[in-house]
Design a protein around this motif. Structure first.
Motif, short mmCIF file in Angstrom:
data_model
loop_
_atom_site.label_atom_id
_atom_site.label_comp_id
_atom_site.label_asym_id
_atom_site.label_seq_id
_atom_site.Cartn_x
_atom_site.Cartn_y
_atom_site.Cartn_z
N THR A 13 -15.81 56.14 -59.48
CA THR A 13 -14.56 56.85 -59.79
C THR A 13 -13.24 56.12 -58.42
N GLY A 14 -12.18 56.21 -58.74
CA GLY A 14 -11.26 55.48 -57.97
C GLY A 14 -11.26 54.80 -57.59
N ALA A 16 -9.08 51.83 -57.92
CA ALA A 16 -8.28 51.38 -58.42
C ALA A 16 -8.61 49.93 -57.02
N ASP A 38 -9.28 55.76 -62.18
CA ASP A 38 -8.34 56.63 -61.30
C ASP A 38 -7.58 57.71 -61.23
N GLY A 52 -3.16 56.03 -57.03
CA GLY A 52 -3.57 55.01 -57.97
C GLY A 52 -3.44 53.31 -57.38
N LEU A 55 -5.80 49.03 -61.88
CA LEU A 55 -6.47 49.48 -62.65
C LEU A 55 -7.27 48.15 -62.84
N ALA A 103 -13.89 59.24 -55.82
CA ALA A 103 -12.69 59.71 -55.66
C ALA A 103 -12.77 60.31 -54.71
#
Length: 273
Positions: A13-14, A16, A38, A52, A55, A103
């Motif tokens: 996750t997160g 980008a 993201d 962001g 991605l 993230a």
């Protein structure tokens, strides 16, 4: 393509930019198929920097290594978006072995009693509750798979020490450490390890923004602000995203199958004193 993670499927996750991007690419290099997400928003209330990133570029870099990639916008505060992302991952890969909860946001510069509800809630919802929501979706898939799994929560040295001006961030990362340890006990019987990575000051766009805030508040140059923020580091270096990724690769490796409930500190000695 072969590698130590050949045949495995991972979620980051997160992903980008920053640590998430480096982790996703390291997993792919080791042979894993990787699903990345993201937030998919340029801006977010209470967060003073751009969110962001590219991605799709990360997905193409994964595919260039001969691996499959899934890339979706996903706000970890929204369980319906998480469920859609998980469904797309399973449709593409048919399994899930690794979850990296990366993230997160970083805001600060004011004492706890001056934070408003939105600042506090957004921080906790993304950094802590978002990791729990993603794990809640991932764990049943790992259990059904029957081959165990690895969960790595990207925490922080701020999960172990108090940092004035960042009370909500510290609270979110201390909470993430508690979640890590509790879930490690719950899932050991399923051969699912749960660990936390705890970096110090990492050279990412998120930290760069925090540094700019310090510089503006104190009338310093960016370089002077970085030097100030490095004060707690015993080794006076910024940590790279690739160094974080290398530490994650250990936690998802075969030798680390007996490591669970741990906090791997890559904080340049910050927590040692």
């Amino acid at each position: 393509m072969q590698g130590p993670l050949a045949g495995k499927a991972a979620i980051v996750t997160g992903a980008a930019r920053g640590q998430g991007r480096a982790i996703a690419l390291a997993l792919a290099e080791a042979g894993a198929d990787v699903a990345i997400c993201d937030v998919g928003a340029a801006a977010m209330p209470t967060v003073g920097y751009a969110m962001g990133g590219a991605l799709d570029d990360v997905a193409r870099a994964i595919e260039a290594q001969g691996r499959k990639a899934v890339a979706m916008a996903c706000d970890v505060r929204d369980q319906s978006q998480i469920d859609a992302f998980m469904a797309a991952t399973l449709e593409a890969f048919g399994r899930l072995d690794i979850l990296v909860n990366n993230a997160g946001i970083l805001t600060g510069g004011r004492p706890a009693h001056e934070l408003d509800d939105a600042m506090w809630t957004t921080m906790i919802d993304i950094n802590l509750t978002g990791a729990w929501r993603m794990a809640r979706a991932a764990v049943p898939v790992m259990i059904v798979g029957g081959e165990g799994g690895r969960i790595v929560n990207i925490a922080s040295v701020a999960g172990h020490v108090g940092t004035p001006g960042y009370a909500h961030y510290c609270a979110s990362k201390h909470g993430l450490m508690g979640l890590t340890r509790a879930m490690a006990g719950e899932l050991a019987g399923e051969r699912i390890t749960v660990n936390a990575l705890c970096p110090g000051l990492v050279d990412t766009p998120m930290v760069a923004h925090a540094t700019d805030e310090v510089a503006a508040a104190r009338g310093l140059s960016t370089e002077e602000a970085y030097e100030l923020q490095l004060t707690p580091h015993l080794i006076k270096e910024k940590i790279t995203a690739e160094q974080s990724a290398a530490a994650v690769m250990y936690l998802v490796s075969e030798p680390a199958r007996v490591v669970t409930g741990s906090a791997l500190m890559i904080d340049a000695g910050w927590s040692a004193v």
